[in-house]
Each structure stands twice: as C-alpha cells, then as structure tokens.
Design a protein around this motif. Structure first.
Motif, PDB file in Angstrom:
ATOM      1  N   SER A 197     -10.552   0.233   8.676  1.00  0.00           N
ATOM      2  CA  SER A 197     -11.781   0.905   9.081  1.00  0.00           C
ATOM      3  C   SER A 197     -12.976   0.359   8.308  1.00  0.00           C
ATOM      4  O   SER A 197     -12.831  -0.261   7.251  1.00  0.00           O
ATOM      5  N   THR A 198     -14.166   0.617   8.838  1.00  0.00           N
ATOM      6  CA  THR A 198     -15.390   0.148   8.186  1.00  0.00           C
ATOM      7  C   THR A 198     -15.558   0.783   6.809  1.00  0.00           C
ATOM      8  O   THR A 198     -15.825   0.098   5.816  1.00  0.00           O
ATOM      9  N   GLY A 199     -15.391   2.109   6.733  1.00  0.00           N
ATOM     10  CA  GLY A 199     -15.510   2.765   5.436  1.00  0.00           C
ATOM     11  C   GLY A 199     -14.438   2.334   4.462  1.00  0.00           C
ATOM     12  O   GLY A 199     -14.700   2.127   3.272  1.00  0.00           O
ATOM     13  N   GLY A 200     -13.218   2.189   4.960  1.00  0.00           N
ATOM     14  CA  GLY A 200     -12.123   1.755   4.099  1.00  0.00           C
ATOM     15  C   GLY A 200     -12.320   0.354   3.572  1.00  0.00           C
ATOM     16  O   GLY A 200     -11.956   0.047   2.427  1.00  0.00           O
ATOM     17  N   ASN A 201     -12.889  -0.519   4.403  1.00  0.00           N
ATOM     18  CA  ASN A 201     -13.168  -1.883   3.959  1.00  0.00           C
ATOM     19  C   ASN A 201     -14.110  -1.874   2.756  1.00  0.00           C
ATOM     20  O   ASN A 201     -13.910  -2.591   1.776  1.00  0.00           O
ATOM     21  N   LEU A 202     -15.139  -1.041   2.813  1.00  0.00           N
ATOM     22  CA  LEU A 202     -16.075  -0.938   1.692  1.00  0.00           C
ATOM     23  C   LEU A 202     -15.390  -0.448   0.427  1.00  0.00           C
ATOM     24  O   LEU A 202     -15.813  -0.776  -0.685  1.00  0.00           O
ATOM     25  N   LEU A 203     -14.327   0.340   0.594  1.00  0.00           N
ATOM     26  CA  LEU A 203     -13.678   0.984  -0.543  1.00  0.00           C
ATOM     27  C   LEU A 203     -12.396   0.295  -0.984  1.00  0.00           C
ATOM     28  O   LEU A 203     -11.619   0.866  -1.753  1.00  0.00           O
ATOM     29  N   GLN A 204     -12.151  -0.923  -0.512  1.00  0.00           N
ATOM     30  CA  GLN A 204     -11.020  -1.675  -1.049  1.00  0.00           C
ATOM     31  C   GLN A 204     -11.106  -1.722  -2.563  1.00  0.00           C
ATOM     32  O   GLN A 204     -12.185  -1.864  -3.126  1.00  0.00           O
ATOM     33  N   ARG A 205      -9.968  -1.652  -3.222  1.00  0.00           N
ATOM     34  CA  ARG A 205      -9.985  -1.752  -4.674  1.00  0.00           C
ATOM     35  C   ARG A 205     -10.340  -3.177  -5.102  1.00  0.00           C
ATOM     36  O   ARG A 205      -9.820  -4.162  -4.566  1.00  0.00           O
ATOM     37  N   THR A 206     -11.236  -3.266  -6.037  1.00  0.00           N
ATOM     38  CA  THR A 206     -11.522  -4.546  -6.680  1.00  0.00           C
ATOM     39  C   THR A 206     -10.326  -4.868  -7.546  1.00  0.00           C
ATOM     40  O   THR A 206      -9.928  -4.062  -8.380  1.00  0.00           O
ATOM     41  N   ARG A 207      -9.734  -6.049  -7.370  1.00  0.00           N
ATOM     42  CA  ARG A 207      -8.414  -6.227  -7.948  1.00  0.00           C
ATOM     43  C   ARG A 207      -8.102  -7.689  -8.257  1.00  0.00           C
ATOM     44  O   ARG A 207      -8.799  -8.599  -7.815  1.00  0.00           O
ATOM     45  N   CYS A 208      -7.015  -7.879  -9.011  1.00  0.00           N
ATOM     46  CA  CYS A 208      -6.484  -9.215  -9.295  1.00  0.00           C
ATOM     47  C   CYS A 208      -4.965  -9.111  -9.330  1.00  0.00           C
ATOM     48  O   CYS A 208      -4.392  -8.044  -9.114  1.00  0.00           O
ATOM     49  N   TYR A 209      -4.302 -10.224  -9.631  1.00  0.00           N
ATOM     50  CA  TYR A 209      -2.844 -10.236  -9.653  1.00  0.00           C
ATOM     51  C   TYR A 209      -2.297  -9.193 -10.632  1.00  0.00           C
ATOM     52  O   TYR A 209      -1.292  -8.526 -10.366  1.00  0.00           O
ATOM     53  N   TYR A 210      -2.933  -9.056 -11.778  1.00  0.00           N
ATOM     54  CA  TYR A 210      -2.408  -8.205 -12.841  1.00  0.00           C
ATOM     55  C   TYR A 210      -2.583  -6.721 -12.531  1.00  0.00           C
ATOM     56  O   TYR A 210      -1.838  -5.882 -13.038  1.00  0.00           O
ATOM     57  N   PHE A 211      -3.547  -6.392 -11.701  1.00  0.00           N
ATOM     58  CA  PHE A 211      -3.727  -5.009 -11.251  1.00  0.00           C
ATOM     59  C   PHE A 211      -2.515  -4.545 -10.456  1.00  0.00           C
ATOM     60  O   PHE A 211      -2.117  -3.373 -10.512  1.00  0.00           O
ATOM     61  N   ASP A 268      -0.310  -0.118   0.389  1.00  0.00           N
ATOM     62  CA  ASP A 268       0.282  -1.178  -0.434  1.00  0.00           C
ATOM     63  C   ASP A 268       0.322  -0.761  -1.899  1.00  0.00           C
ATOM     64  O   ASP A 268       1.328  -0.961  -2.597  1.00  0.00           O
ATOM     65  N   LEU A 269      -0.775  -0.202  -2.382  1.00  0.00           N
ATOM     66  CA  LEU A 269      -0.850   0.198  -3.784  1.00  0.00           C
ATOM     67  C   LEU A 269       0.056   1.388  -4.077  1.00  0.00           C
ATOM     68  O   LEU A 269       0.611   1.496  -5.180  1.00  0.00           O
ATOM     69  N   MET A 270       0.243   2.260  -3.112  1.00  0.00           N
ATOM     70  CA  MET A 270       1.155   3.391  -3.298  1.00  0.00           C
ATOM     71  C   MET A 270       2.605   2.918  -3.363  1.00  0.00           C
ATOM     72  O   MET A 270       3.402   3.448  -4.152  1.00  0.00           O
ATOM     73  N   LYS A 271       2.947   1.932  -2.567  1.00  0.00           N
ATOM     74  CA  LYS A 271       4.323   1.418  -2.596  1.00  0.00           C
ATOM     75  C   LYS A 271       4.668   0.824  -3.951  1.00  0.00           C
ATOM     76  O   LYS A 271       5.814   0.905  -4.409  1.00  0.00           O
ATOM     77  N   ILE A 320      -7.273   8.908   3.626  1.00  0.00           N
ATOM     78  CA  ILE A 320      -6.585   7.770   4.229  1.00  0.00           C
ATOM     79  C   ILE A 320      -7.031   7.639   5.678  1.00  0.00           C
ATOM     80  O   ILE A 320      -7.118   8.638   6.406  1.00  0.00           O
ATOM     81  N   ALA A 321      -7.368   6.414   6.074  1.00  0.00           N
ATOM     82  CA  ALA A 321      -7.717   6.117   7.465  1.00  0.00           C
ATOM     83  C   ALA A 321      -6.717   5.080   7.967  1.00  0.00           C
ATOM     84  O   ALA A 321      -5.611   5.415   8.373  1.00  0.00           O
ATOM     85  N   GLY A 322      -7.064   3.788   7.885  1.00  0.00           N
ATOM     86  CA  GLY A 322      -6.103   2.761   8.251  1.00  0.00           C
ATOM     87  C   GLY A 322      -5.027   2.584   7.195  1.00  0.00           C
ATOM     88  O   GLY A 322      -3.875   2.257   7.507  1.00  0.00           O
ATOM     89  N   GLY A 323      -5.394   2.767   5.921  1.00  0.00           N
ATOM     90  CA  GLY A 323      -4.423   2.676   4.835  1.00  0.00           C
ATOM     91  C   GLY A 323      -3.992   1.271   4.481  1.00  0.00           C
ATOM     92  O   GLY A 323      -2.997   1.084   3.774  1.00  0.00           O
TER      93      GLY A 323
END
Length: 328
Positions: free
Chosen positions: A107-121, A35-38, A27-30
């Motif tokens: 963060s730059t690294g975190g931005n690259l690692l955002q989950r690919t997602r949609c509403y149903y995810f 959001d996904l953990m909540k 976890i960096a900026g989170g």
C-alpha cells in the motif's frame, strides 16, 4: 512468529482506537511487517487490519492537489493515468521498486512506513541499535556496501529502502493522519522522517496509533520529471543511488530544480543547497559538479560503501544532463 491478537478495523476511527495501545501495529499489505514478524525482529502484541477501509482512491483536483488514499496499491498508483501524466517521476519510481507481486499487495501508506534497515537489522544474533537500542551497530565495521553515506550517526548507518518516498520527497508530498484523540495532522514529507541520531529505532514523527489516511501532492510542477535508480540487479534490488528529479529549463538556464536522493541516507534525502547551486545557472559539466559538491559535503563512507560517493556524483550529473537534453 510469536502469537498475536488480530482485529479487523471497521472504520478509520475504529482503527486508531484499536492501535492506540502499546504493542499494537497496523497491517495493510504486510509486505514488510510480516517478514519481520517471521524473524521475530518485530513482535507486535496486536495487529489492527486496515486493509478493508475506504482509503483506496486517487483523486486529481483540477488546478489543485492530487489526493492519494493510503491503501492505494503501489501497482494501481503507478498505472493511474493521472499519476502517469502529471507525476511521471512517481510512477517511474514505483515501477523501479520491488517486484510486480509485491507492488500489487503493498500500500501507499505502508510503503512510506517500511523499516529503514540493513542486513544486521534482520539478524537477531547481531548487535543493532535499531532493533535493540544500546546494543551497538554491527554494520559500521561489518559489510556495509549498500548503506548510508549521509546523515549517519555512530548509532546507525542503515538506508531507507523506498523508491516511492524519494519521488514523493521531490514532489513535496504532504502526509495526512488521524490520531487516536480524533485530531488530524498534515505533515510535509520533509518533516516526516527522522535521522538516526542516538534514537535510530524511532524512524518517523508518528505517534502510537496515528494512522496515515491520505497523501496529497501539490499541483504538477513545471519541467521534466526523471527517476534514475542504480542497483546491483536489473530488478528487485534496493538502490545503491537513486535520484528523483524535476528540472525546468527556461531560456538556457535552470529555472527550477527539485532533487531527492535514495540509497544515501536513513531517509529520502533532499538538500536545498544542491538546488540553490543550480537555480539561475546555465547548464554545464562544471555546474553539475558544483551541485554534486554541495550534495556530498560531509559524506562519509565506511569501507565497503566508499564507492557510493563517486557513484552519487556521476548519477546526479547523468540525470541533470538528461533533463537538459530533454528540454532542448
């Protein structure tokens, strides 16, 4: 949010060692993870905090690459004078993403690692192969207006949300990592993301505990750099279609073209056939249409997102036309 163990990494080596165990996450900026953990979409057993590691610098080496630390905040990267001067498309893409508050934290690294997602995810009550492999994809027969038309599979049609990653794809970024065994990797961004296939829950080639440390950009490319994002709102909205472009025109012909697309696929999309259709040719509406034909060959809409096919065609033509006009 489920209970988890929290560890603050004292060094890069400490971080990868702590995240090597199954169920651990960095976890960096989170800004995405929390959001996904909540929502209990993601339930890591351990969080390894890397936010205080010395990975927050941008170094521009004369006549060579530019090195970006994985923890450089998105706002700082967008405002960096060297990035603004030499990699305009990256600065513009960053400023087109999220909100000012999120850019300050992400963060730059975190931005690259955002989950690919949609509403149903995001909705645990709905079937989602990305969240729970084998349960199905609710989006294909559901509301899929902002979802993918390229590189999809029967298992997932989600789109990658990052604007920054689209620009980095156009710039041929290389992602540098450290593994728990102490070995390092340099991964071209072209090889970093995975299409959904039958494993949409696996989004990158990273291994458990592998940490992004820096991202390097090659020497600034010649030509005009542009980023155009078409979205439902003027700010704080994912792209319906976006184009990161580096176009070089010499003596009335397109001498160089690098084009990456957002909002169309499970990852930042780049197709060499699109660029090959342009290189060496005199700009014209017919040429731009031919490039769009190459881009959209095999594109498939799922009902609500059918409009993305003509929208991508028009957006590409507009970007190419603007680039040519800027060379005039």
């Amino acid at each position: 949010m489920k209970a988890f163990e929290y560890n603050r990494a004292a060094s890069v080596e400490d971080a990868v060692a702590g995240a090597a165990a199954p169920g651990a996450r960095f976890i960096a900026g989170g800004t995405n993870l929390l959001d996904l953990m909540k929502l209990q979409v993601m339930t890591p057993e351990t969080l390894v905090d890397i936010s205080r590691l010395p990975l927050d610098q941008v170094e521009h080496l004369v006549d060579a690459e530019t090195r970006i630390g994985a923890l450089v905040p998105n706002s700082d990267l967008a405002a960096n004078p060297l990035i603004r001067q030499h990699y305009t498309v990256l600065s513009k893409a960053l400023l087109a993403g999220a909100s000012g508050q999120l850019r300050n934290k992400a963060s730059t690294g975190g931005n690259l690692l955002q989950r690919t997602r949609c509403y149903y995810f995001y909705d645990p009550s709905m079937a989602c192969n990305k969240r729970e492999p084998g349960t199905g994809c609710s989006a294909q027969q559901g509301f899929n207006r902002i979802l993918a038309i390229l590189g999809t599979s029967e298992h997932c049609i989600a789109t990658h949300p990052s604007d920054m990653a689209v620009a980095m794809r156009a710039l041929d970024a290389v992602i540098h990592t450290l593994r728990p065994d102490g070995s390092e990797r340099a991964i071209p961004i072209a090889d970093f993301y995975r299409l959904p296939g039958d494993t949409p829950h696996i989004e990158t080639v990273l291994e458990q505990g592998e940490l992004i440390t820096t991202i390097t950009l090659p020497p600034p490319p010649p030509g005009v750099q542009l980023y155009r994002k078409v979205r439902d709102r003027a700010s704080y909205a994912f792209a319906l279609v976006s184009v990161a472009a580096v176009i070089d025109v010499q003596e009335g012909r397109i001498a160089g073209a690098s084009l990456a697309f957002g909002g169309l696929a499970h990852m930042p999309w780049r197709d060499p056939q699109v660029e090959a259709a342009l290189i060496g040719q005199a700009p014209s509406p017919a040429l731009f249409d031919a490039a769009a034909d190459a881009l959209l060959e095999g594109a498939r809409g799922y009902g609500h997102n059918d409009f993305k096919i003509p929208l991508a065609r028009r957006t590409l033509a507009a970007v190419l036309r603007q680039a040519v006009e800027m060379h005039a």
